[in-house]
Design a protein around this motif. Structure first.
Motif, PDB file in Angstrom:
ATOM      1  N   UNK A 191       0.811  -1.213   0.000  1.00  0.00           N
ATOM      2  CA  UNK A 191       0.000   0.000   0.000  1.00  0.00           C
ATOM      3  C   UNK A 191       0.842   1.259   0.000  1.00  0.00           C
ATOM      4  N   UNK A 192       1.882   1.290   0.812  1.00  0.00           N
ATOM      5  CA  UNK A 192       2.767   2.459   0.872  1.00  0.00           C
ATOM      6  C   UNK A 192       3.480   2.682  -0.451  1.00  0.00           C
ATOM      7  N   UNK A 193       3.939   1.594  -1.050  1.00  0.00           N
ATOM      8  CA  UNK A 193       4.628   1.708  -2.336  1.00  0.00           C
ATOM      9  C   UNK A 193       3.673   2.210  -3.420  1.00  0.00           C
ATOM     10  N   UNK A 194       2.454   1.700  -3.445  1.00  0.00           N
ATOM     11  CA  UNK A 194       1.466   2.162  -4.432  1.00  0.00           C
ATOM     12  C   UNK A 194       1.190   3.655  -4.264  1.00  0.00           C
ATOM     13  N   UNK A 195       0.965   4.082  -3.021  1.00  0.00           N
ATOM     14  CA  UNK A 195       0.703   5.493  -2.747  1.00  0.00           C
ATOM     15  C   UNK A 195       1.890   6.364  -3.143  1.00  0.00           C
TER      16      UNK A 195
END
Length: 162
Positions: free
Chosen positions: A134-138
């Protein structure tokens, strides 16, 4: 804060609601793309507005998921706000990739550390992979979008320059 910045803050909060509805598969249910608008706001209108969007965005994401961690979400919202403020500070020094890496590592490895004490180590180990994705996508979506929005902001929102 000016009327223009307040209006932009409201826009980014609305986008955060949309992002909070786009979930990353996880047993917790509150991991979503709610941080993307916060990262955009942090880079485009400042660290404080970005932090507000991050904190409220997380609470909205948790609310949509049914607040699975209860009051712990208020701690997480505070952590999100601090991490996005840090992202803004690093990003504005010109170290854009470093800002994204710090965001990813802080949000996926450091922020969930209090959960070890609130729950247990197994919870931490189970939530980290989803938080990492999730952090990488954001972060990666923000790095792609910010330069495009900067051009729009300079021309339409701020006039010719900030």
């Amino acid at each position: 804060m000016s009327v223009k910045k307040t209006s932009l803050l409201a826009l980014f909060l609305a986008l955060s609601v949309i992002g909070a509805s786009i979930k990353i598969p996880s047993f917790v249910g509150s991991i979503a793309l709610d941080a993307l608008p916060a990262l955009l706001a942090a880079a485009l209108i400042g660290g404080r507005p970005g932090s507000l969007v991050a904190g409220f965005g997380h609470l909205l994401s948790a609310l949509i998921a049914g607040m699975p961690l209860g009051p712990a979400h208020f701690l997480i919202a505070f952590e999100m706000a601090a991490i996005v403020w840090l992202f803004s500070w690093i990003y504005r020094t010109g170290k854009k990739k470093t800002a994204a890496i710090v965001f990813i590592l802080s949000n996926s490895l450091i922020a969930p550390l209090p959960m070890v004490f609130l729950f247990n180590t197994a919870f931490y180990a189970a939530v980290v992979p989803s938080l990492l994705v999730g952090s990488a996508c954001n972060a990666f979506a923000a790095l792609l979008a910010i330069p495009r929005f900067e051009v729009i902001f300079q021309k339409m929102v701020w006039g010719s320059a900030k």
